[in-house]
Motif scaffolding. Structure first.
Motif, PDB file in Angstrom:
ATOM      1  N   GLY A  41      43.801  21.069  73.754  1.00  0.00           N
ATOM      2  CA  GLY A  41      45.153  21.270  73.789  1.00  0.00           C
ATOM      3  C   GLY A  41      45.940  20.431  72.990  1.00  0.00           C
ATOM      4  O   GLY A  41      47.156  20.355  72.826  1.00  0.00           O
ATOM      5  N   VAL A  42      45.425  19.516  72.282  1.00  0.00           N
ATOM      6  CA  VAL A  42      46.055  18.804  71.059  1.00  0.00           C
ATOM      7  C   VAL A  42      46.418  19.588  70.062  1.00  0.00           C
ATOM      8  O   VAL A  42      45.609  20.589  69.576  1.00  0.00           O
ATOM      9  CB  VAL A  42      45.119  17.606  70.800  1.00  0.00           C
ATOM     10  CG1 VAL A  42      45.998  16.663  69.822  1.00  0.00           C
ATOM     11  CG2 VAL A  42      44.729  16.736  71.718  1.00  0.00           C
ATOM     12  N   GLY A  43      47.788  19.424  69.473  1.00  0.00           N
ATOM     13  CA  GLY A  43      48.289  20.232  68.318  1.00  0.00           C
ATOM     14  C   GLY A  43      47.488  19.642  67.066  1.00  0.00           C
ATOM     15  O   GLY A  43      46.878  18.850  66.774  1.00  0.00           O
ATOM     16  N   ALA A  44      47.262  20.804  65.965  1.00  0.00           N
ATOM     17  CA  ALA A  44      46.401  20.392  64.708  1.00  0.00           C
ATOM     18  C   ALA A  44      47.221  19.288  64.005  1.00  0.00           C
ATOM     19  O   ALA A  44      46.827  18.290  63.444  1.00  0.00           O
ATOM     20  CB  ALA A  44      46.567  21.836  63.722  1.00  0.00           C
ATOM     21  N   GLU A  49      48.591  37.494  73.779  1.00  0.00           N
ATOM     22  CA  GLU A  49      47.894  36.751  72.563  1.00  0.00           C
ATOM     23  C   GLU A  49      48.120  35.486  72.469  1.00  0.00           C
ATOM     24  O   GLU A  49      47.573  34.451  72.390  1.00  0.00           O
ATOM     25  CB  GLU A  49      48.118  37.502  71.463  1.00  0.00           C
ATOM     26  CG  GLU A  49      46.988  36.827  70.345  1.00  0.00           C
ATOM     27  CD  GLU A  49      47.103  37.709  69.134  1.00  0.00           C
ATOM     28  OE1 GLU A  49      46.796  37.407  67.975  1.00  0.00           O
ATOM     29  OE2 GLU A  49      47.392  38.977  69.190  1.00  0.00           O
ATOM     30  N   ASN A  50      49.663  35.027  72.736  1.00  0.00           N
ATOM     31  CA  ASN A  50      50.227  33.888  72.758  1.00  0.00           C
ATOM     32  C   ASN A  50      50.570  33.062  74.038  1.00  0.00           C
ATOM     33  O   ASN A  50      51.795  33.490  74.300  1.00  0.00           O
ATOM     34  CB  ASN A  50      51.129  33.484  71.705  1.00  0.00           C
ATOM     35  CG  ASN A  50      50.684  33.980  70.181  1.00  0.00           C
ATOM     36  OD1 ASN A  50      49.559  33.212  69.863  1.00  0.00           O
ATOM     37  ND2 ASN A  50      51.466  34.760  69.409  1.00  0.00           N
ATOM     38  N   CYS A  51      49.789  32.565  74.755  1.00  0.00           N
ATOM     39  CA  CYS A  51      50.337  32.195  76.136  1.00  0.00           C
ATOM     40  C   CYS A  51      50.368  30.801  76.548  1.00  0.00           C
ATOM     41  O   CYS A  51      49.981  30.071  75.445  1.00  0.00           O
ATOM     42  CB  CYS A  51      49.538  32.939  77.294  1.00  0.00           C
ATOM     43  SG  CYS A  51      47.811  32.621  76.954  1.00  0.00           S
ATOM     44  N   ASP A  52      51.263  30.422  77.466  1.00  0.00           N
ATOM     45  CA  ASP A  52      51.470  28.930  77.495  1.00  0.00           C
ATOM     46  C   ASP A  52      50.206  28.027  77.555  1.00  0.00           C
ATOM     47  O   ASP A  52      50.040  27.170  77.080  1.00  0.00           O
ATOM     48  CB  ASP A  52      52.493  28.615  78.602  1.00  0.00           C
ATOM     49  CG  ASP A  52      53.938  29.536  78.175  1.00  0.00           C
ATOM     50  OD1 ASP A  52      54.289  29.642  76.953  1.00  0.00           O
ATOM     51  OD2 ASP A  52      54.294  29.901  79.232  1.00  0.00           O
ATOM     52  N   ASN A  53      49.525  28.571  78.638  1.00  0.00           N
ATOM     53  CA  ASN A  53      48.543  27.757  79.070  1.00  0.00           C
ATOM     54  C   ASN A  53      47.138  28.329  78.330  1.00  0.00           C
ATOM     55  O   ASN A  53      45.998  28.616  79.048  1.00  0.00           O
ATOM     56  CB  ASN A  53      48.107  27.595  80.470  1.00  0.00           C
ATOM     57  CG  ASN A  53      48.292  29.161  81.235  1.00  0.00           C
ATOM     58  OD1 ASN A  53      48.289  30.182  80.392  1.00  0.00           O
ATOM     59  ND2 ASN A  53      48.256  28.855  82.418  1.00  0.00           N
ATOM     60  N   SER A  54      47.042  28.355  77.208  1.00  0.00           N
ATOM     61  CA  SER A  54      46.197  29.030  76.318  1.00  0.00           C
ATOM     62  C   SER A  54      44.868  27.889  76.386  1.00  0.00           C
ATOM     63  O   SER A  54      43.620  28.488  75.958  1.00  0.00           O
ATOM     64  CB  SER A  54      46.194  29.601  74.917  1.00  0.00           C
ATOM     65  OG  SER A  54      46.631  28.556  74.217  1.00  0.00           O
ATOM     66  N   HIS A  55      45.132  26.521  76.703  1.00  0.00           N
ATOM     67  CA  HIS A  55      44.041  25.767  76.381  1.00  0.00           C
ATOM     68  C   HIS A  55      43.550  25.518  78.189  1.00  0.00           C
ATOM     69  O   HIS A  55      42.574  24.635  78.125  1.00  0.00           O
ATOM     70  CB  HIS A  55      44.655  24.526  76.142  1.00  0.00           C
ATOM     71  CG  HIS A  55      45.262  24.715  74.722  1.00  0.00           C
ATOM     72  ND1 HIS A  55      44.721  24.800  73.643  1.00  0.00           N
ATOM     73  CD2 HIS A  55      46.598  24.505  74.423  1.00  0.00           C
ATOM     74  CE1 HIS A  55      45.531  24.777  72.420  1.00  0.00           C
ATOM     75  NE2 HIS A  55      46.779  24.461  72.903  1.00  0.00           N
ATOM     76  N   SER A  56      43.883  26.287  78.794  1.00  0.00           N
ATOM     77  CA  SER A  56      43.295  26.106  80.412  1.00  0.00           C
ATOM     78  C   SER A  56      41.973  26.250  80.385  1.00  0.00           C
ATOM     79  O   SER A  56      41.131  25.456  80.916  1.00  0.00           O
ATOM     80  CB  SER A  56      44.158  26.978  81.078  1.00  0.00           C
ATOM     81  OG  SER A  56      44.446  26.252  82.566  1.00  0.00           O
ATOM     82  N   LEU A  57      41.409  27.376  79.822  1.00  0.00           N
ATOM     83  CA  LEU A  57      40.159  27.826  79.977  1.00  0.00           C
ATOM     84  C   LEU A  57      39.193  26.672  79.201  1.00  0.00           C
ATOM     85  O   LEU A  57      37.995  26.587  79.635  1.00  0.00           O
ATOM     86  CB  LEU A  57      39.950  29.294  79.432  1.00  0.00           C
ATOM     87  CG  LEU A  57      38.570  29.695  79.604  1.00  0.00           C
ATOM     88  CD1 LEU A  57      38.239  29.837  80.834  1.00  0.00           C
ATOM     89  CD2 LEU A  57      38.465  31.244  78.839  1.00  0.00           C
ATOM     90  N   THR A  58      39.526  26.621  78.013  1.00  0.00           N
ATOM     91  CA  THR A  58      38.882  25.497  77.291  1.00  0.00           C
ATOM     92  C   THR A  58      38.601  24.097  78.032  1.00  0.00           C
ATOM     93  O   THR A  58      37.486  23.680  78.053  1.00  0.00           O
ATOM     94  CB  THR A  58      39.306  25.476  75.903  1.00  0.00           C
ATOM     95  OG1 THR A  58      40.685  25.164  75.918  1.00  0.00           O
ATOM     96  CG2 THR A  58      38.934  26.574  75.115  1.00  0.00           C
ATOM     97  N   LYS A  59      39.765  23.825  78.184  1.00  0.00           N
ATOM     98  CA  LYS A  59      39.798  22.503  79.070  1.00  0.00           C
ATOM     99  C   LYS A  59      38.998  22.473  80.142  1.00  0.00           C
ATOM    100  O   LYS A  59      37.979  21.423  80.740  1.00  0.00           O
ATOM    101  CB  LYS A  59      41.133  22.192  79.581  1.00  0.00           C
ATOM    102  CG  LYS A  59      41.567  20.860  79.168  1.00  0.00           C
ATOM    103  CD  LYS A  59      43.275  20.714  79.295  1.00  0.00           C
ATOM    104  CE  LYS A  59      43.448  19.406  79.185  1.00  0.00           C
ATOM    105  NZ  LYS A  59      45.249  19.214  79.174  1.00  0.00           N
ATOM    106  N   PHE A  60      39.043  23.693  81.187  1.00  0.00           N
ATOM    107  CA  PHE A  60      38.094  23.845  82.195  1.00  0.00           C
ATOM    108  C   PHE A  60      36.674  23.639  81.738  1.00  0.00           C
ATOM    109  O   PHE A  60      35.893  22.809  82.683  1.00  0.00           O
ATOM    110  CB  PHE A  60      38.402  25.182  83.089  1.00  0.00           C
ATOM    111  CG  PHE A  60      37.533  25.477  83.832  1.00  0.00           C
ATOM    112  CD1 PHE A  60      37.659  24.916  85.326  1.00  0.00           C
ATOM    113  CD2 PHE A  60      36.174  26.415  83.713  1.00  0.00           C
ATOM    114  CE1 PHE A  60      36.522  25.548  86.104  1.00  0.00           C
ATOM    115  CE2 PHE A  60      35.496  26.699  84.561  1.00  0.00           C
ATOM    116  CZ  PHE A  60      35.482  26.181  85.926  1.00  0.00           C
TER     117      PHE A  60
END
Lengths: 431, 266
Positions: B153-156, A229-240
């Protein structure tokens, strides 16, 4: 005027690349009425690419998803420059079909394809595609495979992740997962080299790039959002998705992505992914669910949810009025039909026929139990009984309602029908 | 600009309130019509506008703007509008990794978290010019939408800091306005987004919240809009007041009506 001239050449030329195209109109877009002879030049300019048509509402160039029924639900088709996200069903049985329809439509129209996968070889995905059957014109026959020569004649690019990362594995610090980064660079390369972006004008015929990405976000792509649930690169997909959106918006391309959203552990990511896609369609198959045994759904294989329709160049979007949709996989065809939802069905047993539909028409903000709701119900009942008693007085033959098929019961013309020849189900008139 | 909404908010392009932070928020519906409203409103009011557009392309905003009676291209040429197109910039940053500074250069970094370049961009864009040859009224910062920054990826907290800096400069120092859209994640438990939304709700002067109908889709009512004013307490006026209207979006306009009073019902 140059635009008109290019159109004149293009209508004949795709036949050389696609054998089937010359025989009949194979695109799944069908013109309803006869073609207006004096169409303006703006219209012909938009039509000049094979397999596209302008949207009635916003003039956006549309391509077909390959399924006319789905096109209709999405407001005419998939707009060029947008992403269609398919939420995979649990066992991933039906979502590959939509994926293949999308690609097959591209092959038939002579579009350039880009197939990306981390699991199956893209060549295998293409070969398993449905073939356009000549009998049904633009419908695809799922029971047959696409002929090899048609695939060879078409122009397509493969992105098979295991091939791309095995060669060099130098991980540079980047906010994107390696596989996503590679794919973005691959797509950008093709868009740039083959001139799908408007910046360097194409020398030859303008064409559409159809991008298909299979099971994006699954662990095979090197993403761990499906695992924790809490992974380091959770923004990877949204950024892609964000950068992909930028690429698509600036080029003549359309993209279909299937994504195993039920595997994604963090629900927040799904909401963000939805916001960054344009059209979102969810498939929910009945296999293994309790709905499989529900008699209401016995004719269907699953439900199809239209979760999001984009607002492009417009304040409003093309939302179809029909909301409860189910799909069925026939031997040769994937069909989408309207099914009455459970809620309406239950309501029918409480309220007179037609009432719930009418209430929905009026204002769905009237909650059950509110003043407006009860007043409206009472006036409806009063009118209906008065009308029915008049019918009884004149001893007109009456047909009992409510026994028919579910699909008929809440059809859009029920109010008129109900007034004309149906007494509310309260009265039983002996023949 | 939707005149009905301006009337509801008791503003018009002739009398623009200054120094306000307006929060736009949407739940289970698309609140982008509010962004289009404020964009055309401030352009018509001759304000200097800096628009940080992260969700759609310039042409989208331009075409909708034309329907509402403003041309973004002309406004940009005249120097009234400074437009930052997020989608285009993201591509440039990602595929051409030259090390020149960019307002959105956090996209380049592995651990994103600094919105200082973006703040500097806003500052440059809205800085009042000494020689007032084209005297625009007050500076306005418009962001569509802040939730995208979280997805990138920017924090709140970094986003809240950014808004705080902008408030200090734009709202307080230059007596301008800020309008920002945030999606309400609803029941998806997006913690970061909740932090952002709560933090902004706490400090904004006006909150417009567009919600889809709880009972589901309806052809004639597209949702409801709650308007919440947070004014300094005055003995004469009423306290914080909140109003709820239902709305229907049309091709070039949005009509508002009281709850349950849709023309389709009456």
């Amino acid at each position: 005027m140059a635009a008109v001239a290019t159109c004149g050449t293009c209508t004949g030329s795709p036949g050389s690349t696609v054998a089937a195209a010359s025989k009949n109109n194979v695109t799944s877009f069908q013109r309803r009425g006869p073609r207006a002879s004096g169409s303006d030049s703006g219209y012909s300019r938009l039509v000049s690419i094979a397999g596209t048509r302008p949207s009635v509402r916003n003039g956006q160039l549309l391509v077909s998803t390959g399924l006319p029924a789905l096109d209709q639900l999405l407001g005419g088709g998939l707009a060029v420059g947008t992403v269609l996200l398919i939420e995979e069903d649990k066992y991933n049985i039906y979502s590959p079909l939509l994926f293949k329809y999308f690609l097959a439509e591209g092959i038939v129209n002579g579009h350039t394809l880009l197939v990306a996968s981390a699991k199956e070889d893209p060549a295998d995905i293409l070969q398993a595609g449905p073939v356009s059957s000549s009998r049904f014109g633009h419908y695809y026959d799922l029971s047959k495979r696409i002929p090899q020569e048609l695939i060879e004649a078409s122009k397509w690019h493969r992105f098979f992740l295991p091939e791309k990362i095995s060669s060099t594995f130098n991980v540079e610090p980047c906010s994107l997962t390696h596989g996503y980064k590679r794919l973005l660079q691959f797509i950008q390369n093709i868009i740039y080299e083959e001139g799908f972006d408007g910046s360097n004008p194409q020398k030859k015929q303008k064409n559409i790039l159809r991008i298909g990405i299979q099971s994006l976000g699954s662990p095979l792509w090197g993403d761990d959002i499906c695992c924790t649930e809490n992974c380091d690169n959770s923004h990877s997909l949204t950024k892609f998705l964000y950068i992909l959106r930028g690429l698509l918006r600036a080029s003549l391309s359309a993209c279909i992505i299937t994504m195993p959203t039920h595997l994604i552990q963090n629900k927040a990511i799904i909401a963000r992914v939805t916001n960054l896609s344009d059209i979102v369609v969810g498939l929910e198959s009945f296999i293994g669910s309790e709905r499989e045994t529900n008699p209401l759904y016995k004719d269907y294989h699953g439900l199809i949810h239209i979760r999001q329709i984009p607002r492009l160049n417009n304040l409003i979007c093309d939302v179809s009025d029909v909301k409860d949709l189910a799909f069925k996989l026939k031997r040769k065809l994937f069909t989408i039909e309207w099914v009455q939802d459970n809620y309406l069905r239950q309501e029918r047993n409480i309220y007179p026929p037609g009432f719930s539909y009418l209430l929905k028409q009026k204002d769905s903000a009237w909650g059950e139990g509110s003043l407006q709701h009860s007043t409206f119900l009472m006036s409806f009942l009063a009118k209906a009984t008065a009308f029915a008693s008049r019918l009884v007085r004149h001893s007109e033959p009456l047909r009992q309602t409510g026994s028919g098929r579910i699909r008929q019961a809440a059809g859009p013309r029920l109010w008129h029908d109900g007034r004309r020849r149906e007494a509310p189900g309260l009265l039983v008139i002996p023949p | 600009m939707f005149s009905e909404l301006s009337n509801l908010l008791n503003t018009s392009p002739d009398k623009v309130e200054q120094g306000k932070l307006t929060l736009l928020c949407d739940v289970k519906t698309d609140g982008s019509f509010l962004v289009h409203h404020f964009l055309s409103f401030y352009l018509k009011a001759h304000c200097k506008v800096c628009f940080v557009a992260l969700t759609q392309s310039f042409s989208h905003y331009n075409i909708v703007g034309q329907k509402l009676g403003v041309s973004l291209t002309i406004a940009r040429e005249r120097g009234q509008l400074v437009f930052l197109e997020g989608l285009k910039s993201a591509m440039d940053i990602f595929f051409r990794p030259q090390e020149e500074p960019h307002p959105l250069q956090f996209l380049r970094e592995a651990s994103a978290g600094n919105l200082q370049p973006l703040y500097e961009f806003v500052q440059d864009a809205l800085k009042p010019v000494a020689n007032g040859e084209a005297a625009w009224r007050c500076p306005v910062l418009l962001v569509d939408d802040l939730s995208v920054l979280l997805s990138l990826g920017v924090g709140a907290v970094a986003v809240l800091d950014f808004i705080h800096y902008c408030r200090a400069t734009v709202c307080w120092e230059w007596k301008g306005n800020i309008v920002a859209l945030v999606h309400d994640s609803g029941d998806t438990e997006d913690e970061e987004n909740d932090i952002l939304l709560n933090g902004l709700s706490h400090q904004s002067h006006l909150i417009l919240r567009a919600e889809g109908l709880a009972t589901g889709f309806c052809k004639d009512v597209h949702g409801q809009l709650s308007v919440l004013w947070r004014r300094p307490l005055q003995p004469t006026s009423q306290r914080d007041q909140s109003l709820t209207y239902q709305y229907k979006i049309q091709d070039k306009n949005v009509s508002f009506f009281a709850k349950g009073m849709s023309p389709a019902v009456l």
